[in-house]
Design a protein around this motif. Sequence first.
Motif, PDB file in Angstrom:
ATOM      1  N   ASP A 103     -37.927  51.421  -0.327  1.00  0.00           N
ATOM      2  CA  ASP A 103     -37.667  51.846  -1.694  1.00  0.00           C
ATOM      3  C   ASP A 103     -36.845  50.761  -2.388  1.00  0.00           C
ATOM      4  N   ASP A 161     -33.829  50.036  -5.505  1.00  0.00           N
ATOM      5  CA  ASP A 161     -32.807  50.667  -6.330  1.00  0.00           C
ATOM      6  C   ASP A 161     -32.781  50.062  -7.734  1.00  0.00           C
ATOM      7  N   TRP A 177     -34.757  48.360   0.031  1.00  0.00           N
ATOM      8  CA  TRP A 177     -34.233  49.058   1.200  1.00  0.00           C
ATOM      9  C   TRP A 177     -35.356  49.299   2.197  1.00  0.00           C
ATOM     10  N   CYS A 232     -36.312  51.035   6.041  1.00  0.00           N
ATOM     11  CA  CYS A 232     -35.906  51.830   7.193  1.00  0.00           C
ATOM     12  C   CYS A 232     -36.791  51.458   8.372  1.00  0.00           C
ATOM     13  N   MET A 246     -31.229  45.981   3.910  1.00  0.00           N
ATOM     14  CA  MET A 246     -31.311  45.875   2.455  1.00  0.00           C
ATOM     15  C   MET A 246     -31.330  44.406   2.074  1.00  0.00           C
ATOM     16  N   THR A 294     -36.996  56.599   3.696  1.00  0.00           N
ATOM     17  CA  THR A 294     -35.873  56.282   2.811  1.00  0.00           C
ATOM     18  C   THR A 294     -36.260  56.555   1.374  1.00  0.00           C
ATOM     19  N   VAL A 321     -34.280  56.134  -2.701  1.00  0.00           N
ATOM     20  CA  VAL A 321     -33.137  55.905  -3.581  1.00  0.00           C
ATOM     21  C   VAL A 321     -33.238  56.896  -4.725  1.00  0.00           C
ATOM     22  N   ASP A 363     -28.811  56.298  -7.713  1.00  0.00           N
ATOM     23  CA  ASP A 363     -28.722  55.129  -6.836  1.00  0.00           C
ATOM     24  C   ASP A 363     -28.082  55.427  -5.476  1.00  0.00           C
ATOM     25  N   VAL A 389     -28.638  56.187  -1.678  1.00  0.00           N
ATOM     26  CA  VAL A 389     -29.715  55.892  -0.737  1.00  0.00           C
ATOM     27  C   VAL A 389     -29.739  56.974   0.337  1.00  0.00           C
ATOM     28  N   TRP A 390     -30.890  57.607   0.513  1.00  0.00           N
ATOM     29  CA  TRP A 390     -31.067  58.652   1.519  1.00  0.00           C
ATOM     30  C   TRP A 390     -32.020  58.137   2.593  1.00  0.00           C
ATOM     31  N   ARG A 403     -26.850  59.701   3.839  1.00  0.00           N
ATOM     32  CA  ARG A 403     -26.794  59.197   2.465  1.00  0.00           C
ATOM     33  C   ARG A 403     -25.751  58.096   2.363  1.00  0.00           C
TER      34      ARG A 403
END
Length: 364
Positions: A181, A183, A189, A191, A198, A255, A257, A261, A263-264, A274
């Motif tokens: 994802d 931001d 980002w 995962c 990042m 993941t 955002v 903003d 990030v999960w 998070r």
Amino acid sequence: AAMRREGWLLPLLGAALVLSACGGEPATEQNAVDYEVADRFEVGRGIYVRALAIEPETDTLWVGTSMGVMEIGLLGRELRNTFTRQDGLANEYVFAIGIDSQGYKWFGTNAGGASRYKDGEWDVFFPMHGLADYWIYAFAEQRGGIYWVGTWDGANRVDLNTMEFTKYKEELINEWVYGLDVDSANRVWFCTEGGVSMYDGERWHEWNHDDGVGAPNENARPVSPNTGLGTRERHDLSVLVSGQESYNPNYVFATLVDTEDVVWVGTWGGGVSRYENGEWRNLSMADGLAGNIVYSIAQDSNGAMWFGTNRGLSRYDGTVFSNFDVLSGLPGNDVYAIAATGTADVWIGTRDGVALLSPKQSEE
């Protein structure tokens, strides 16, 4: 009561198999009071729905399954098209769907590379074209027409104007990329099976369980040996060890955002984490999450977060979890994909089917 249909079946699957809305694991203790399963469609017994994407411009829901792709009209909820290898898809087993700023639909497949579709025309990308690997699991786009592709051998940066592919592998915390994802600062980002990376355009940053990603092993689950350091044969995507639910918190499945903003990320056994203001915080079953293995994440138009887990679906409004499972009308408890619409509606994908969750209608 939830509607149930025998629709949306790929032609090669034959007659639909209607599933019972009952059975499976016990209902969650917390039951949603504001949402319900408003519609449900079967895709065939044993077929996985791994990816969902909404295309608002064409009022379309794209469904990626283990047997091909379906194009669904959202307004009438009708099947418009099905796509398999015969139509130009690189491989029937689709794990990821992305829609870029030029209107191309990208389909990431299991061992078949990536396919791109627009206006009836197909392109297929393999490592010989610059793709990092044949196993594709995620897509995301940065501002400026830069498209990212997550694979089992690193990630690709693709310039949509020139279609030049650049590969990143050693820069990542782990080469097995499952989610992407971007931001608001245009940072990417990633995962992976070894944690979170990042890229800010100049430097790479990384975090894993030692940095706070993933909750502790709450119920002493067996630790999974599926570390990302073995052979491809070990990557069977099973979350069980000797038939038991397992724990591997460095392994991150998804993941997202959010609009603030934050990030999960969804972990294997450590719930959802998070990242905000330089700190990771975790939410698990102990906090009300449906399951600690989190496959998918979405945010709805009201700002609530949705998490697809191995024990059902959770909606989190920032304070309270509302949980759904097969007794709520879901086709299955393993929720692999979530797509939020521009309204409050949310589509989810499991094995055997797709379900639409909508706010409950007033009975007045």
